[in-house]
Design a protein around this motif. Structure first.
Motif, mmCIF file in Angstrom:
data_model
loop_
_atom_site.group_PDB
_atom_site.id
_atom_site.type_symbol
_atom_site.label_atom_id
_atom_site.label_comp_id
_atom_site.label_asym_id
_atom_site.label_seq_id
_atom_site.Cartn_x
_atom_site.Cartn_y
_atom_site.Cartn_z
ATOM 1 N N HIS A 228 0.835 -1.208 0.000
ATOM 2 C CA HIS A 228 0.000 0.000 0.000
ATOM 3 C C HIS A 228 0.867 1.254 0.000
ATOM 4 N N ARG A 229 1.851 1.311 0.875
ATOM 5 C CA ARG A 229 2.708 2.491 0.950
ATOM 6 C C ARG A 229 3.521 2.666 -0.322
ATOM 7 N N ASP A 230 4.025 1.554 -0.858
ATOM 8 C CA ASP A 230 4.792 1.637 -2.104
ATOM 9 C C ASP A 230 3.928 2.173 -3.240
ATOM 10 N N LEU A 231 2.694 1.699 -3.305
ATOM 11 C CA LEU A 231 1.780 2.157 -4.346
ATOM 12 C C LEU A 231 1.550 3.662 -4.242
ATOM 13 N N LEU A 232 1.274 4.139 -3.039
ATOM 14 C CA LEU A 232 0.958 5.545 -2.869
ATOM 15 C C LEU A 232 2.181 6.446 -3.045
ATOM 16 N N ALA A 233 3.354 5.870 -2.913
ATOM 17 C CA ALA A 233 4.581 6.643 -3.102
ATOM 18 C C ALA A 233 5.046 6.650 -4.553
#
Length: 435
Positions: A228-233
């Motif tokens: 999730h964090r990788d996607l949003l970054a």
């Protein structure tokens, strides 16, 4: 090791995406910092700290006014508060910070937003304030940094998300909180059979961002917090098959969602929930500031159901606080205000005068101690990882892309492929502009 917020240090530090990532959401401790409401020019007063704030929920307004009064009563600096609607605040924040006469300080949140503004020299370094905050954890310190070794944020509270409902209504309807996804769907079917819209939404009227909570939770439940964090970054794609997969369970609950959900703001969705016209709402505790005091004891929540037991459980645990303009003419007064709001005394005062549903950032401060708050604290303590919120883990600039995509999905779920393709195109432009 226990941190400032009663969360383990490893919970914060394991969530590496928190450090240097950003957000929107709705502040609770800060959400309605208002002694007046105006969209006009900021009026500076000699010796007074101007606090630019978003939202104006009644109880939060009373609480922040009590806080500002207590600050002024100490002698020395005083604080005046200017409130604007959250969506207006978010879109105008760059203009506030780059104006010739910016507000002194702002209610908002830590993360990539801060590091972006800090790189442009727009934020006040408050490292000397942090030297007086010795009991705050290293995790909170890291979360409040600009990624370049400077402290540019003072945290004051954090809170949790869940499916909130009225206990009396569940008892009247003869239903209980679910413990898994199958039970959740069965609960929805039961409520629908009783003529009740099972799920409230509140993703209209300028609060479209609330739909992002569904995206966040489905993604962290199915693909995990790091994905999730990788996607949003920008290290992933919204048209990835793994992202498309999370819309399958969401599609299952669309028939149970209030058909007016994309027309009502979350404050109105709160009213509908309290009236018993909807069964439950996925929301953060900030919504309680819009609820009558006499309804608070009747509120409860349950955890977003687990979808894949093999995925480490993550929860949303947003942090709120203050940052200041580097161009403030009231540096000493701002730092005096910051030192005050960081104290246990100030945070307990706020909690006492508000709905009491936030957790103080100062480790020495006491929360309200209600069963609801203790349950929320346990939810976050038990989580393997913590996320903040969609644009807290990405950027304010990315939030409108989510708003457009997710509202379109809710209204036209059969267009998912084109929705995700369009979302990826819009997001790529945002990421490119931030690089």
């Amino acid at each position: 090791m226990t941190t400032a917020a009663g969360l383990s240090r490893r919970h914060f530090l394991r969530n590496a995406g928190l450090v240097g990532l950003g957000a929107l959401g709705s502040s609770s401790f800060l959400a309605a910092c208002a002694t007046s409401a105006s969209n006009g020019p900021v009026k500076q007063a000699a010796g007074a700290v101007t606090v630019q704030s978003n939202l104006s929920s009644p109880q939060a307004k009373v609480a922040i006014e009590a806080l500002a009064k207590a600050f002024g009563d100490k002698g020395g600096a005083t604080a005046t508060v200017n409130t604007v609607a959250s969506e207006t605040f978010r879109t105008q924040l760059p203009s506030y910070l780059t104006s010739a006469n910016p507000p002194d300080t702002f209610t908002w949140y830590p993360g990539s937003l801060l590091s972006g503004y800090a790189k442009k020299g727009l934020l006040l370094d408050v490292g000397d304030v942090w030297q007086t905050m010795g009991n705050y954890s290293q995790a909170m310190r890291s979360l409040s940094g600009d990624g370049a070794g400077h402290q540019v944020f003072v945290p004051t509270s954090y809170y949790w998300w869940g499916f909130f409902y009225r206990k009396s209504n569940f008892a009247k309807w003869g239903v209980k909180p679910p413990t898994n996804w199958s039970e959740f769907l069965a609960l929805c079917e039961t409520l629908k059979g009783k003529g009740i819209s099972p799920i409230g939404l509140g993703a209209g009227g300028g609060t479209q961002w609330t739909a992002s909570a569904w995206f966040d939770y489905l993604n962290i439940r199915i693909n995990g917090a790091q994905f999730h964090r990788d996607l949003l970054a920008g290290r992933g794609r919204f048209d990835d098959p793994k992202v498309k997969k999370i819309f399958d369970p969401w599609r299952q609950v669309l028939p149970y969602t209030d058909p007016n959900g994309t027309a009502l703001a979350f404050q109105d969705a709160t009213t509908v929930l309290l009236q018993g016209k909807t069964g439950m709402v996925l929301t953060g505790t900030f919504f309680a500031d819009a609820a009558p005091k006499d309804a608070l004891d009747d509120l409860d929540f349950f955890q977003f159901p687990i979808l894949d037991p093999s995925v480490p459980v993550a929860e949303e645990g947003p942090t709120d606080g203050f940052f200041a303009s580097a161009r403030t003419p009231h540096v000493a007064e701002v730092k005096e205000w910051f030192k005050y709001v960081a104290t246990a005394e100030a945070q307990e005062l706020y909690i006492k005068n508000s709905s009491g549903t936030v957790l103080p950032a100062n480790p020495s401060a006491k929360d309200s101690g209600t069963p609801l708050v203790q349950k929320g604290r346990k939810l976050l303590n038990d989580a393997k990882e913590l996320t903040q919120f969609f644009n807290r883990d990405s950027s304010d600039a990315l939030q409108p892309t989510a708003d457009a995509a997710l509202i379109r999905f809710i209204q036209k779920p059969n267009e998912l492929d084109s929705i995700l393709s369009d979302w990826q195109t819009a997001a790529a432009k945002v990421w490119q502009g931030q690089s």
